[in-house]
Each structure stands twice: as structure tokens, then as C-alpha cells.
Scaffold this active site. Structure first.
Site, short mmCIF file in Angstrom:
data_model
loop_
_atom_site.label_atom_id
_atom_site.label_comp_id
_atom_site.label_asym_id
_atom_site.label_seq_id
_atom_site.Cartn_x
_atom_site.Cartn_y
_atom_site.Cartn_z
CB CYS A 1 3.12 10.51 -0.13
SG CYS A 1 3.56 9.34 1.24
CB CYS B 1 2.76 9.05 -4.16
SG CYS B 1 3.45 7.36 -4.35
CB CYS C 1 -4.32 -1.15 8.80
SG CYS C 1 -3.58 -0.89 7.15
NE ARG D 1 -11.27 1.50 6.67
CZ ARG D 1 -10.71 0.24 6.14
NH1 ARG D 1 -9.72 0.59 5.35
NH2 ARG D 1 -10.98 -0.93 6.21
CB CYS E 1 -5.05 -4.70 6.98
SG CYS E 1 -4.96 -3.75 5.59
CB CYS F 1 8.79 6.26 0.38
SG CYS F 1 8.16 5.02 -0.93
CB CYS G 1 -7.85 -2.94 1.78
SG CYS G 1 -8.38 -1.05 2.39
N1 SAM Z 1 3.68 2.67 0.31
C1 SAM Z 1 2.36 1.99 -0.01
C2 SAM Z 1 1.76 2.02 -0.95
O1 SAM Z 1 1.92 3.36 -1.46
O2 SAM Z 1 0.80 1.41 -1.40
C3 SAM Z 1 1.82 2.11 1.44
C4 SAM Z 1 1.57 3.22 2.20
S1 SAM Z 1 0.55 4.77 1.64
C5 SAM Z 1 0.89 5.88 2.48
C6 SAM Z 1 -1.09 4.20 1.52
C7 SAM Z 1 -2.17 5.16 0.97
O3 SAM Z 1 -2.25 6.37 1.77
C8 SAM Z 1 -1.80 5.87 -0.54
O4 SAM Z 1 -2.14 4.76 -1.56
C9 SAM Z 1 -2.78 7.01 -0.39
O5 SAM Z 1 -4.08 6.42 -0.96
C10 SAM Z 1 -2.96 7.43 1.02
N2 SAM Z 1 -2.23 8.53 1.17
C11 SAM Z 1 -0.91 8.86 1.59
N3 SAM Z 1 -0.76 10.01 1.68
C12 SAM Z 1 -2.22 10.84 1.60
C13 SAM Z 1 -2.53 11.93 1.80
N4 SAM Z 1 -1.57 13.25 1.85
N5 SAM Z 1 -3.90 12.25 1.87
C14 SAM Z 1 -4.60 11.34 1.36
N6 SAM Z 1 -4.08 10.16 1.26
C15 SAM Z 1 -2.92 9.73 1.59
C1 DTB Z 2 -5.67 4.27 2.95
O1 DTB Z 2 -6.19 4.14 1.89
N1 DTB Z 2 -5.54 5.23 3.68
C2 DTB Z 2 -4.75 5.00 4.62
C3 DTB Z 2 -4.43 3.44 4.68
N2 DTB Z 2 -4.92 3.14 3.38
C4 DTB Z 2 -3.08 2.88 4.68
C5 DTB Z 2 -3.62 5.81 4.89
C6 DTB Z 2 -3.85 7.31 4.90
C7 DTB Z 2 -2.54 8.07 5.06
C8 DTB Z 2 -2.88 9.62 5.12
C9 DTB Z 2 -1.61 10.16 5.36
C10 DTB Z 2 -1.01 10.10 6.38
O2 DTB Z 2 -1.33 9.99 7.42
O3 DTB Z 2 0.54 10.16 6.10
FE1 SF4 Z 3 5.81 5.62 -0.93
FE2 SF4 Z 3 4.15 7.53 -0.09
FE3 SF4 Z 3 4.06 6.59 -2.52
FE4 SF4 Z 3 3.20 4.94 -0.53
S1 SF4 Z 3 2.20 6.59 -1.14
S2 SF4 Z 3 4.65 4.42 -2.35
S3 SF4 Z 3 4.80 5.71 1.06
S4 SF4 Z 3 5.51 7.98 -1.60
#
Ligand code: SAM
Ligand code: DTB
Ligand code: SF4
Length: 328
Positions: free
Chosen positions: A66, A63, A103, A266, A134, A59, A194
Site C-alpha cells: 500500500c 500492508c 465508493c 470487479r 460504498c 495510515c 464488497c
Molecule cells: N484502509 C482500508 C482497508 O485497508 O480496508 C481501506 C482502503 S485500502 C487502500 C482498500 C484496498 O485497496 C485494499 O484492501 C487492497 O485490496 C487495495 N489496494 C491497496 N493498494 C493496492 C495496490 N498497490 N495494488 C492493488 N490493490 C491495492
Molecule cells: C478494492 O478492492 N480496490 C479499490 C477499492 N477496493 C477501495 C482500491 C484500489 C486501490 C489501488 C491502489 C491505489 O490507488 O492506491
Molecule cells: Fe492502511 Fe493501506 Fe492497509 Fe488500508 S490497505 S489499512 S490504507 S495501509
């Protein structure tokens, strides 16, 4: 009992009010949250969603939490967009395991038009299985939400993640206002929202209260509110911080429940690390939705057997689609 088909009367929450909830003695806070919870929901029903990463890694965004950002060296293998049959097979398995919502998440800043057609096809096919759908695809451009709605999309996940004033310390490649803009497009297209956030990123309680306040002041409030506990992924900038006190997580769930009485709250990322006792406190605090299945997007989630055992010990059951309390 609250009629969930009607918009909830909007009360604007101030930061001071939300902070005052956080500051309550723990037992008072949980009692208030459980009382609010019972006015709308079956207290023993939990909505079950299953996640699938349809496009993993690489990506462009930065973030700080992530695993999927191309800017962090997390050792994650980048994958192409899954094909439709693979997604349908995973959705069928999730349905058989008891999930009512599927989802699909993509590691994109936002979907390219050429990819959106494929995602719309996934939505159509998953919907045809009788599941709620979703997706979480990042920022949308005008017209894209309508295309997803036409395919039968029920929910779009797009988190505010943290309070506006802390956002720039977590993410610099897009803004908090960008997130609000996509949320407005989703709402305007008639898709359920959501929207939640992450706690445990080194933010203060004031920031946590600010996040809950912003979520609660969305009008209408989000139908679904994922509360993620930071999963510390090695190689991300946030892997080194201090662990959040579990009671602070439970307090956040309770404050979300009180301020968003008709939303599904959730327990999302990081549930595996909470353990049974803290999860039980979260359910008491008004959480009524979880992700089921042993994987979230890239990190681990409790195994189905562990969840069945916990639900059985607590007398919890999966919620049918719609989230209404059964008559009688
Ligand atoms: N790229 C899209 C976005 O950023 O909206 C969708 C996928 S992103 C992985 C969805 C959500 O996963 C993020 O907004 C964040 O709240 C959650 N998330 C991602 N990595 C995480 C982590 N290491 N711990 C907790 N929540 C995480
Ligand atoms: C949300 O708030 N949590 C989910 C879903 N929306 C997409 C994602 C959690 C991702 C946790 C880190 C991972 O598994 O990469
Ligand atoms: Fe990309 Fe992860 Fe940020 Fe979603 S949360 S925009 S997957 S870097």
C-alpha cells in the site's frame, strides 16, 4: 435465470475443487465461466463504480502493497479528511460520467467515532444524488456499521486480500480474523458486502485458490468481489517482485465467476496495466464491474475516453442500478 433477491444456495468449496478449476485448460475454464455468467447476468453489461480517496496517506497499518502506509516511503502527501461539499462535487461528476456507485476510501486502520459522523453525512448526501454508496474505512467497532446503515450505506468494502496462510507475510498490524470480524458486523447491519483481494504479490497458485475459496465460502457470498492486480508502488516492500502472468489473472477472474455465480466480479486495481486484450478476456471470463474515472485511490486508472473506446469495440454497456437483466 437466477433471482438475485434470493440468497444463493450455499455450496462449500474445497481447496482441491478450486485448484481443479484453476488447472483446467484455458479455453475450458473460460467456456465454463461464460456459461455460468450467462445464467445470471446480461453478458454485455458492466457495473460502473467510481472511487474517491476521502482521507489519503499516513495510515498506521503496514500492508506491504500500500502506497498509503506511514511505514513506507512512497512520497505520498498525507491529506486531511475531505469536506462534504468536495465529496458531493466529485460524486456528481462521477454520476454524470456514468457511474452508478460511488465508493469513498479512507487510509485508516478504522474510523474514529468523531470522523464517522462526517462520513455518514457524505453517505447521506451521495445517496440523495440517486447513487449507490460504498465506503472502505478499515476495521469497524460495534455500532459503527449500524450508524453507516442508518445514513443509507449500500456497500462496505473490506477485502480479505489474500489467503489466511499468506496474510502474515503481507500485513502484520492486523489479522485475517480481524477482517472476518468486520465483515460479520457489516453483514449483521444489513449492508451489502464488497470483499475481494489482490493477486500478484508473489503468492503461489495454491494461495490464490485459497483466497477464492475463502471468498466463495463466506455465507452469504459477497455481493461484490473486487479482484485487484498488485500495482507496484515504488517505496513499498512489494515493488520489486516479479510480474504476474496475465493469463493467471484471467484465470482468477474465471474461477471467481464460477464459484460466486451471482456476485459482481470487479476488475479493480491494476486494470490500466492489463491492456485492452487482457481486459476483454477478463470480461469473457465473467468480470462485470469496473472502476471508472482516471484515478483509483492514489494510482492511475484508464481514462474515460479509453474505457468508452473499449466498451464500444466490445459492445459493452453500463449496467443500471440493481444489476438485473432487463425484461425482454
Ligand atoms: N484502509 C482500508 C482497508 O485497508 O480496508 C481501506 C482502503 S485500502 C487502500 C482498500 C484496498 O485497496 C485494499 O484492501 C487492497 O485490496 C487495495 N489496494 C491497496 N493498494 C493496492 C495496490 N498497490 N495494488 C492493488 N490493490 C491495492
Ligand atoms: C478494492 O478492492 N480496490 C479499490 C477499492 N477496493 C477501495 C482500491 C484500489 C486501490 C489501488 C491502489 C491505489 O490507488 O492506491
Ligand atoms: Fe492502511 Fe493501506 Fe492497509 Fe488500508 S490497505 S489499512 S490504507 S495501509
Amino acid at each position: 435465470m437466477t433471482d438475485l433477491s434470493q440468497p444463493v444456495a450455499a455450496k462449500t468449496w474445497s481447496l482441491a475443487e478450486v485448484e481443479a478449476l484453476y488447472a483446467l485448460p484455458f479455453n475450458d475454464l473460460l467456456f465454463q465461466a461464460q456459461t455460468v455468467h450467462r445464467q445470471t447476468f446480461d453478458p454485455n453489461a458492466v457495473q460502473l463504480s467510481t472511487l474517491l480517496s476521502i482521507k489519503t496517506g499516513g495510515c498506521s497499518e503496514d500492508c506491504g502493497y500500500c502506497s498509503q502506509s506511514a511505514r513506507h516511503d512512497t512520497g505520498l502527501e498525507r491529506e486531511k479528511l475531505l469536506d462534504v461539499p468536495a465529496v458531493v462535487a466529485a460524486a456528481k461528476a462521477a454520476k454524470e460520467a456514468g457511474a452508478t456507485r460511488f465508493c469513498m476510501g479512507a487510509a485508516w486502520r478504522g474510523p474514529k467515532d468523531k470522523d464517522l459522523g462526517a462520513v455518514a453525512e457524505m453517505v447521506r448526501e451521495v445517496k440523495a444524488l440517486g447513487m449507490e454508496t460504498c465506503v472502505t474505512l478499515g476495521m469497524l467497532k460495534p455500532g459503527q456499521a449500524e450508524q453507516l446503515k442508518d445514513a443509507g450505506l449500500d456497500y462496505y468494502n473490506h477485502n480479505l486480500d489474500t489467503a489466511a496462510e499468506f496474510y502474515g507475510q503481507v500485513i502484520t498490524t492486523h489479522t485475517h480474523n480481524d477482517r472476518l470480524d468486520t465483515l460479520a458486523q457489516v453483514r449483521d447491519a444489513g449492508i451489502h458486502v464488497c470483499c475481494g483481494g489482490i493477486i500478484g504479490m508473489g503468492e503461489s497458485r495454491r494461495i490464490r485458490a485459497g483466497l477464492v475459496m475463502e471468498l466463495a465460502n463466506l455465507n452469504p457470498q459477497p455481493e461484490s468481489v473486487p479482484i485487484n492486480r498488485l500495482v507496484k508502488v515504488p517505496g513499498t516492500p512489494m515493488a520489486q517482485g516479479e510480474d504476474l502472468d496475465p493469463f493467471e489473472f484471467v484465470r482468477t477472474v474465471a474461477v471467481a465467476r464460477i464459484t460466486m455465480p451471482a456476485s459482481h466480479v470487479r476488475l479493480s486495481a491494476g486494470r490500466q496495466e492489463l491492456g485492452e486484450a487482457v481486459q476483454a478476456l477478463c470480461f469473457l471470463a465473467g468480470a462485470n464491474s469496473v472502476f471508472c474515472g482516471d484515478r483509483l485511490l492514489t494510482t492511475r486508472n484508464p481514462e474515460a475516453d479509453a474505457d468508452s473506446a473499449l466498451f464500444s469495440k466490445l459492445g459493452l454497456h453500463g449496467e443500471p442500478v440493481q444489476g438485473r437483466r432487463c425484461a425482454g
